[in-house]
Design a protein around this motif. Structure first.
Motif, mmCIF file in Angstrom:
data_model
loop_
_atom_site.group_PDB
_atom_site.id
_atom_site.type_symbol
_atom_site.label_atom_id
_atom_site.label_comp_id
_atom_site.label_asym_id
_atom_site.label_seq_id
_atom_site.Cartn_x
_atom_site.Cartn_y
_atom_site.Cartn_z
ATOM 1 N N GLY A 44 0.803 -1.094 0.108
ATOM 2 C CA GLY A 44 0.123 0.220 -0.036
ATOM 3 C C GLY A 44 0.701 1.154 -0.101
ATOM 4 O O GLY A 44 2.026 1.007 0.375
ATOM 5 N N GLU A 45 0.300 2.099 -0.417
ATOM 6 C CA GLU A 45 1.076 3.495 -0.676
ATOM 7 C C GLU A 45 1.241 3.975 0.903
ATOM 8 O O GLU A 45 0.450 3.996 1.818
ATOM 9 N N GLY A 46 2.573 4.244 1.264
ATOM 10 C CA GLY A 46 3.036 4.835 2.597
ATOM 11 C C GLY A 46 3.270 3.701 3.580
ATOM 12 O O GLY A 46 3.907 3.953 4.614
ATOM 13 N N GLU A 47 3.244 2.310 3.122
ATOM 14 C CA GLU A 47 3.771 1.128 3.955
ATOM 15 C C GLU A 47 5.032 1.172 4.112
ATOM 16 O O GLU A 47 5.882 1.628 3.342
ATOM 17 N N CYS A 48 5.395 1.055 5.217
ATOM 18 C CA CYS A 48 6.884 0.912 5.686
ATOM 19 C C CYS A 48 7.233 -0.308 6.373
ATOM 20 O O CYS A 48 6.483 -1.096 7.011
ATOM 21 N N TRP A 49 8.390 -0.877 6.142
ATOM 22 C CA TRP A 49 8.821 -2.360 6.459
ATOM 23 C C TRP A 49 10.147 -2.114 7.027
ATOM 24 O O TRP A 49 10.936 -1.319 6.297
ATOM 25 N N ILE A 50 10.820 -3.207 7.749
ATOM 26 C CA ILE A 50 12.136 -3.186 8.181
ATOM 27 C C ILE A 50 12.724 -4.366 7.272
ATOM 28 O O ILE A 50 12.089 -5.448 7.032
ATOM 29 N N VAL A 51 13.708 -4.088 6.638
ATOM 30 C CA VAL A 51 14.238 -5.111 5.721
ATOM 31 C C VAL A 51 15.208 -5.700 6.576
ATOM 32 O O VAL A 51 15.854 -5.552 7.441
ATOM 33 N N SER A 52 14.726 -7.168 6.510
ATOM 34 C CA SER A 52 15.154 -8.145 7.473
ATOM 35 C C SER A 52 16.995 -8.398 7.007
ATOM 36 O O SER A 52 17.524 -7.812 6.131
ATOM 37 N N ASP A 53 17.446 -9.230 7.623
ATOM 38 C CA ASP A 53 19.123 -9.660 7.388
ATOM 39 C C ASP A 53 19.507 -10.180 6.119
ATOM 40 O O ASP A 53 20.558 -10.200 5.787
ATOM 41 N N SER A 54 18.481 -10.956 5.543
ATOM 42 C CA SER A 54 18.902 -11.485 4.076
ATOM 43 C C SER A 54 17.842 -10.961 3.060
ATOM 44 O O SER A 54 17.137 -11.754 2.437
ATOM 45 N N PRO A 55 18.214 -9.625 2.889
ATOM 46 C CA PRO A 55 17.214 -9.160 1.872
ATOM 47 C C PRO A 55 17.353 -9.729 0.157
ATOM 48 O O PRO A 55 18.386 -9.874 0.006
ATOM 49 N N ALA A 56 16.243 -9.482 -0.419
ATOM 50 C CA ALA A 56 16.435 -10.236 -1.816
ATOM 51 C C ALA A 56 15.397 -9.291 -2.827
ATOM 52 O O ALA A 56 14.817 -8.393 -2.232
ATOM 53 N N GLY A 57 15.751 -9.481 -3.974
ATOM 54 C CA GLY A 57 14.715 -8.719 -4.955
ATOM 55 C C GLY A 57 14.940 -7.113 -4.859
ATOM 56 O O GLY A 57 16.416 -6.653 -4.659
ATOM 57 N N GLU A 58 14.162 -6.486 -4.881
ATOM 58 C CA GLU A 58 14.300 -4.963 -4.804
ATOM 59 C C GLU A 58 14.872 -4.573 -3.465
ATOM 60 O O GLU A 58 15.496 -3.458 -3.414
ATOM 61 N N TRP A 59 14.745 -5.232 -2.571
ATOM 62 C CA TRP A 59 15.487 -4.706 -1.105
ATOM 63 C C TRP A 59 16.885 -5.292 -1.089
ATOM 64 O O TRP A 59 17.573 -5.001 0.109
ATOM 65 N N ALA A 60 17.580 -5.936 -1.928
ATOM 66 C CA ALA A 60 18.838 -6.377 -1.872
ATOM 67 C C ALA A 60 19.845 -5.335 -1.453
ATOM 68 O O ALA A 60 19.674 -4.263 -2.109
ATOM 69 N N GLY A 61 20.947 -5.554 -0.575
ATOM 70 C CA GLY A 61 21.552 -4.493 -0.224
ATOM 71 C C GLY A 61 21.123 -3.442 0.922
ATOM 72 O O GLY A 61 21.644 -2.694 1.246
ATOM 73 N N HIS A 62 19.939 -3.723 1.536
ATOM 74 C CA HIS A 62 19.474 -2.850 2.186
ATOM 75 C C HIS A 62 18.909 -3.316 3.775
ATOM 76 O O HIS A 62 17.986 -2.852 4.671
ATOM 77 N N ALA A 63 19.786 -4.077 4.068
ATOM 78 C CA ALA A 63 19.437 -4.919 5.399
ATOM 79 C C ALA A 63 19.704 -4.134 6.549
ATOM 80 O O ALA A 63 20.250 -3.268 6.814
ATOM 81 N N GLY A 64 18.297 -3.952 7.177
ATOM 82 C CA GLY A 64 18.204 -3.202 8.682
ATOM 83 C C GLY A 64 17.751 -1.914 8.181
ATOM 84 O O GLY A 64 17.248 -1.305 8.981
ATOM 85 N N ASP A 65 17.448 -1.580 6.969
ATOM 86 C CA ASP A 65 16.922 -0.269 6.822
ATOM 87 C C ASP A 65 15.594 -0.237 6.745
ATOM 88 O O ASP A 65 14.695 -1.578 6.800
ATOM 89 N N ILE A 66 14.787 0.866 6.563
ATOM 90 C CA ILE A 66 13.266 0.859 6.491
ATOM 91 C C ILE A 66 12.909 1.346 5.099
ATOM 92 O O ILE A 66 13.782 2.122 4.454
ATOM 93 N N ALA A 67 12.178 0.513 4.788
ATOM 94 C CA ALA A 67 11.764 0.378 3.289
ATOM 95 C C ALA A 67 10.379 1.026 3.206
ATOM 96 O O ALA A 67 9.326 0.543 3.882
#
Length: 153
Positions: A57-80
């Motif tokens: 959903g627009e505005g959703e936020c997630w914590i990127v876990s320790d083993s990110p994949a896909g669009e989140w690769a390289g962002h472990a621990g960040d807020i997406a």
């Protein structure tokens, strides 16, 4: 007259982009800053995951876990943060506090995301003190209701 302050390209804490004189398309810089502020102000995340949800959903936020994949690769621990149909990644700062909707509890950042863990209710012992057990149970329930400890299942 004082000398003007020489700003870097972005703020030091959350990389909010600065405007500069004669900058073209300033609205993009302002909109990115507002999107970052919107995601960080009273930050509440949906939960933690290694990959983005299929239909965020627009505005959703997630914590990127320790083993990110896909669009989140390289962002472990960040807020997406899902803003304007894309993912905006925000690096947490020491002492930052967020609310995790999935855990129904607060987390804080201290070298990584830290959650409080509920202590086990009292059990055993030679003397059973019902009043002490009730008081400890009440304390645990109060800390859970305040979001300090995760809700027991």
């Amino acid at each position: 007259m004082p000398e003007p302050t020489d700003f870097a390209a972005a703020t030091a804490r959350f990389a909010l982009p600065h405007l500069f004189p004669a900058q073209a398309q300033k609205e993009f810089v302002v909109n990115e800053s507002l999107a970052r502020i919107d995601s960080l102000l009273h930050c509440a995340i949906e939960g933690a995951a290694d990959e983005p949800p299929a239909s965020p959903g627009e505005g959703e936020c997630w914590i990127v876990s320790d083993s990110p994949a896909g669009e989140w690769a390289g962002h472990a621990g960040d807020i997406a943060a899902h803003q304007a149909g894309t993912w905006l990644f925000l690096s947490p700062r020491e002492g930052m506090r967020i609310y995790d909707k999935a855990q129904r509890a607060f987390a804080h950042y201290a070298g990584g995301w830290q959650y409080a863990h509920s202590p086990a209710p009292p059990a055993g012992g030679e003397t059973v003190d019902a009043e002490a057990r009730a008081a400890i149970g009440n304390l645990i329930e109060t800390l859970e209701a305040a979001g300090i400890l995760p809700a027991s299942t």
